[in-house]
Motif scaffolding. Sequence first.
Motif, PDB file in Angstrom:
ATOM      1  N   ALA A 178       0.827  -1.207   0.000  1.00 19.02           N
ATOM      2  CA  ALA A 178       0.000   0.000   0.000  1.00 19.02           C
ATOM      3  C   ALA A 178       0.861   1.257   0.000  1.00 19.02           C
ATOM      4  CB  ALA A 178      -0.921  -0.012   1.215  1.00 19.02           C
ATOM      5  N   GLN A 179       2.166   1.129  -0.133  1.00 21.08           N
ATOM      6  CA  GLN A 179       3.020   2.298  -0.104  1.00 21.08           C
ATOM      7  C   GLN A 179       2.787   3.168  -1.335  1.00 21.08           C
ATOM      8  OE1 GLN A 179       6.760  -0.096  -0.584  1.00 21.08           O
ATOM      9  NE2 GLN A 179       7.392   1.629  -1.832  1.00 21.08           N
ATOM     10  N   THR A 180       3.077   4.459  -1.196  1.00 26.25           N
ATOM     11  CA  THR A 180       2.899   5.407  -2.299  1.00 26.25           C
ATOM     12  C   THR A 180       4.112   5.341  -3.216  1.00 26.25           C
ATOM     13  OG1 THR A 180       1.536   6.884  -0.966  1.00 26.25           O
ATOM     14  CG2 THR A 180       2.630   7.830  -2.888  1.00 26.25           C
ATOM     15  N   ILE A 181       3.869   5.133  -4.511  1.00 27.87           N
ATOM     16  CA  ILE A 181       4.963   5.107  -5.470  1.00 27.87           C
ATOM     17  C   ILE A 181       5.018   6.395  -6.284  1.00 27.87           C
ATOM     18  CG2 ILE A 181       3.642   4.001  -7.338  1.00 27.87           C
ATOM     19  CD1 ILE A 181       6.228   2.382  -7.936  1.00 27.87           C
ATOM     20  N   LEU A 182       3.889   7.106  -6.364  1.00 28.39           N
ATOM     21  CA  LEU A 182       3.820   8.367  -7.102  1.00 28.39           C
ATOM     22  C   LEU A 182       3.052   9.379  -6.265  1.00 28.39           C
ATOM     23  CD1 LEU A 182       4.159  10.077  -9.690  1.00 28.39           C
ATOM     24  CD2 LEU A 182       2.068   9.012 -10.561  1.00 28.39           C
ATOM     25  N   SER A 183       3.690  10.503  -5.980  1.00 28.46           N
ATOM     26  CA  SER A 183       3.069  11.540  -5.150  1.00 28.46           C
ATOM     27  C   SER A 183       3.032  12.856  -5.925  1.00 28.46           C
ATOM     28  CB  SER A 183       3.854  11.715  -3.842  1.00 28.46           C
ATOM     29  OG  SER A 183       3.254  12.698  -3.032  1.00 28.46           O
ATOM     30  N   ILE A 184       1.835  13.366  -6.152  1.00 31.89           N
ATOM     31  CA  ILE A 184       1.616  14.605  -6.893  1.00 31.89           C
ATOM     32  C   ILE A 184       1.066  15.641  -5.917  1.00 31.89           C
ATOM     33  CG2 ILE A 184       0.300  15.667  -8.772  1.00 31.89           C
ATOM     34  CD1 ILE A 184       0.162  12.829 -10.043  1.00 31.89           C
ATOM     35  N   ARG A 185       1.746  16.775  -5.815  1.00 33.47           N
ATOM     36  CA  ARG A 185       1.340  17.787  -4.855  1.00 33.47           C
ATOM     37  C   ARG A 185       1.234  19.164  -5.519  1.00 33.47           C
ATOM     38  NH1 ARG A 185      -0.226  14.326  -2.677  1.00 33.47           N
ATOM     39  NH2 ARG A 185       0.196  13.382  -0.642  1.00 33.47           N
ATOM     40  N   GLY A 186       0.011  19.691  -5.557  1.00 33.29           N
ATOM     41  CA  GLY A 186      -0.216  21.049  -6.045  1.00 33.29           C
ATOM     42  C   GLY A 186       0.187  21.281  -7.484  1.00 33.29           C
ATOM     43  N   VAL A 187       0.172  20.245  -8.298  1.00 30.73           N
ATOM     44  CA  VAL A 187       0.617  20.377  -9.688  1.00 30.73           C
ATOM     45  C   VAL A 187      -0.437  21.117 -10.513  1.00 30.73           C
ATOM     46  CG1 VAL A 187       1.060  19.093 -11.822  1.00 30.73           C
ATOM     47  CG2 VAL A 187       2.187  18.420  -9.700  1.00 30.73           C
ATOM     48  N   LEU A 201       7.346  15.462 -19.813  1.00 32.71           N
ATOM     49  CA  LEU A 201       7.205  15.952 -21.184  1.00 32.71           C
ATOM     50  C   LEU A 201       6.714  17.395 -21.222  1.00 32.71           C
ATOM     51  CD1 LEU A 201       5.516  12.798 -22.755  1.00 32.71           C
ATOM     52  CD2 LEU A 201       7.950  13.378 -22.700  1.00 32.71           C
ATOM     53  N   VAL A 202       6.046  17.811 -20.164  1.00 31.55           N
ATOM     54  CA  VAL A 202       5.530  19.174 -20.043  1.00 31.55           C
ATOM     55  C   VAL A 202       5.949  19.693 -18.670  1.00 31.55           C
ATOM     56  CG1 VAL A 202       3.434  20.582 -19.808  1.00 31.55           C
ATOM     57  CG2 VAL A 202       3.563  18.813 -21.592  1.00 31.55           C
ATOM     58  N   ARG A 203       6.385  20.945 -18.614  1.00 32.75           N
ATOM     59  CA  ARG A 203       6.813  21.518 -17.331  1.00 32.75           C
ATOM     60  C   ARG A 203       5.592  22.112 -16.621  1.00 32.75           C
ATOM     61  NH1 ARG A 203      11.443  22.940 -14.800  1.00 32.75           N
ATOM     62  NH2 ARG A 203      12.695  22.237 -16.584  1.00 32.75           N
ATOM     63  N   ALA A 204       5.435  21.755 -15.365  1.00 27.23           N
ATOM     64  CA  ALA A 204       4.321  22.276 -14.571  1.00 27.23           C
ATOM     65  C   ALA A 204       4.531  23.744 -14.244  1.00 27.23           C
ATOM     66  CB  ALA A 204       4.189  21.471 -13.286  1.00 27.23           C
ATOM     67  N   SER A 205       3.432  24.454 -14.064  1.00 26.03           N
ATOM     68  CA  SER A 205       3.510  25.853 -13.634  1.00 26.03           C
ATOM     69  C   SER A 205       3.727  25.942 -12.134  1.00 26.03           C
ATOM     70  CB  SER A 205       2.217  26.582 -14.014  1.00 26.03           C
ATOM     71  OG  SER A 205       2.008  26.527 -15.412  1.00 26.03           O
ATOM     72  N   GLY A 206       3.339  24.898 -11.430  1.00 25.88           N
ATOM     73  CA  GLY A 206       3.507  24.874  -9.982  1.00 25.88           C
ATOM     74  C   GLY A 206       3.379  23.470  -9.463  1.00 25.88           C
ATOM     75  N   GLY A 207       3.841  23.256  -8.221  1.00 22.21           N
ATOM     76  CA  GLY A 207       3.709  21.953  -7.592  1.00 22.21           C
ATOM     77  C   GLY A 207       4.921  21.065  -7.787  1.00 22.21           C
ATOM     78  N   SER A 208       4.814  19.833  -7.302  1.00 16.98           N
ATOM     79  CA  SER A 208       5.928  18.885  -7.380  1.00 16.98           C
ATOM     80  C   SER A 208       5.416  17.478  -7.617  1.00 16.98           C
ATOM     81  CB  SER A 208       6.746  18.916  -6.080  1.00 16.98           C
ATOM     82  OG  SER A 208       5.953  18.485  -4.984  1.00 16.98           O
ATOM     83  N   VAL A 209       6.305  16.646  -8.191  1.00 23.28           N
ATOM     84  CA  VAL A 209       5.999  15.240  -8.456  1.00 23.28           C
ATOM     85  C   VAL A 209       7.160  14.400  -7.945  1.00 23.28           C
ATOM     86  CG1 VAL A 209       5.563  13.490 -10.219  1.00 23.28           C
ATOM     87  CG2 VAL A 209       4.641  15.803 -10.516  1.00 23.28           C
ATOM     88  N   LEU A 210       6.842  13.419  -7.104  1.00 20.75           N
ATOM     89  CA  LEU A 210       7.842  12.469  -6.635  1.00 20.75           C
ATOM     90  C   LEU A 210       7.512  11.100  -7.207  1.00 20.75           C
ATOM     91  CD1 LEU A 210       8.271  13.342  -2.833  1.00 20.75           C
ATOM     92  CD2 LEU A 210       9.738  14.021  -4.753  1.00 20.75           C
ATOM     93  N   VAL A 211       8.477  10.512  -7.912  1.00 21.69           N
ATOM     94  CA  VAL A 211       8.310   9.186  -8.506  1.00 21.69           C
ATOM     95  C   VAL A 211       9.268   8.247  -7.786  1.00 21.69           C
ATOM     96  CG1 VAL A 211       8.336   7.839 -10.628  1.00 21.69           C
ATOM     97  CG2 VAL A 211       7.824  10.284 -10.723  1.00 21.69           C
ATOM     98  N   GLY A 212       8.703   7.340  -6.993  1.00 20.32           N
ATOM     99  CA  GLY A 212       9.560   6.461  -6.212  1.00 20.32           C
ATOM    100  C   GLY A 212      10.500   7.234  -5.305  1.00 20.32           C
ATOM    101  N   GLY A 213      10.050   8.399  -4.837  1.00 18.99           N
ATOM    102  CA  GLY A 213      10.861   9.236  -3.964  1.00 18.99           C
ATOM    103  C   GLY A 213      11.765  10.211  -4.687  1.00 18.99           C
ATOM    104  N   ASP A 230      12.348  13.434  -7.171  1.00 20.51           N
ATOM    105  CA  ASP A 230      11.702  14.599  -7.754  1.00 20.51           C
ATOM    106  C   ASP A 230      11.875  14.552  -9.271  1.00 20.51           C
ATOM    107  OD1 ASP A 230      11.778  17.508  -8.831  1.00 20.51           O
ATOM    108  OD2 ASP A 230      10.874  17.717  -6.845  1.00 20.51           O
ATOM    109  N   ASN A 231      10.758  14.699 -10.012  1.00 16.88           N
ATOM    110  CA  ASN A 231      10.851  14.492 -11.466  1.00 16.88           C
ATOM    111  C   ASN A 231      11.449  15.688 -12.216  1.00 16.88           C
ATOM    112  OD1 ASN A 231       8.632  16.278 -11.502  1.00 16.88           O
ATOM    113  ND2 ASN A 231       7.675  15.208 -13.232  1.00 16.88           N
ATOM    114  N   VAL A 232      11.828  16.756 -11.481  1.00 17.67           N
ATOM    115  CA  VAL A 232      12.551  17.866 -12.088  1.00 17.67           C
ATOM    116  C   VAL A 232      14.012  17.838 -11.654  1.00 17.67           C
ATOM    117  CG1 VAL A 232      12.749  20.377 -12.264  1.00 17.67           C
ATOM    118  CG2 VAL A 232      10.485  19.302 -12.298  1.00 17.67           C
ATOM    119  N   ARG A 233      14.261  17.823 -10.354  1.00 20.98           N
ATOM    120  CA  ARG A 233      15.644  17.845  -9.857  1.00 20.98           C
ATOM    121  C   ARG A 233      16.380  16.535 -10.113  1.00 20.98           C
ATOM    122  NH1 ARG A 233      13.037  20.208  -5.367  1.00 20.98           N
ATOM    123  NH2 ARG A 233      13.262  18.267  -4.216  1.00 20.98           N
TER     124      ARG A 233
END
Length: 316
Positions: A9-18, A62-74, A76-79
């Motif tokens: 049940a662990q989170t593998i993808l976390s989307i926050r304020g995107v 593929l597209v840059r968000a205007s705001g928010g963050s995405v964690l994939v398996g912990g 950050d999909n930008v950094r």
Amino acid sequence: MKDAEPSSAQTILSIRGVSKTYASGFQALQPVDLDIRAGEIFALLGPNGAGKTTLISIVCGLVRASGGSVLVGGHDNVRDWRAARALIGLAPQELATDAFETVLATVTFSRGLFGKSKDAAFLQRLLEDLSLWDKKASPIQALSGGMKRRVMIAKALAHEPRILFLDEPTAGVDVELRRDMWALVRRLRDQGVTIILTTHYIEEAEEMADRVGVISRGRLILVEDKAALMEKMGRRQLTLHLQAPLAAVPAGLGDYALELADDGHQLIYTFDAAAEATGIAGLMRRLGEAGVDYRDIQTSQSSLEDIFVGLVGADR
């Protein structure tokens, strides 16, 4: 295909304020918060232009968000985009492949793009799982639309990702092949791959999904376990096939949610199946008092499509 670690049940993808607002000022995506569990099948539903593809494109880098963050398996999909993207496989709706390349060559190339070492045995198992091994030497242009769709999934899985995005996976595919694709998706989930799919076929989500998200006009308006959603929001209908047609619902039954159908030959009662009192017993008694006779009774549960239409309609 290699077995993955058991899902949890662990989170593998976390989307926050995107969110996403284009230079024109159009806001394609309002801030979205969403967690995807490892090993689940998550269906993202919404009408055309609702923001489904925008959200997927942001997660996949593929597209840059205007705001928010995405964690994939912990990651950050930008950094830390390389590590994040390596965990993702994307099978887009468009059939974008080199028409003159062979099946095996295009899948081998996709694996190499992610720096994965050659593994002929893995690719053979992958193509066998997708019923493509006997087509390995065929050029893409020689394949049927359904086979091309399978090649797109094979490309997406070639680097052994933990998350697979399927954007309209059965668009343009006949019913029989669609059911084959459903079986394939279940096998992938059983092997530990987390599946996120967008679809216009509501029955596809109803058949396969563990959870459902509904997006409308750039807003994620609902996320719910499919079974709980249907139990909580689904309606049941009691249809009485009348002995004689009615011109109107009897005045004494006006406090029930009744409607006539089939030129007055059917009387339909809509009720909440989860309610403590459905009102059926009282209705049947009142029908007898009103002299309304029936020859048959049927009950039906509202589908996920009914729920989806109601949610999107209410959001307009």
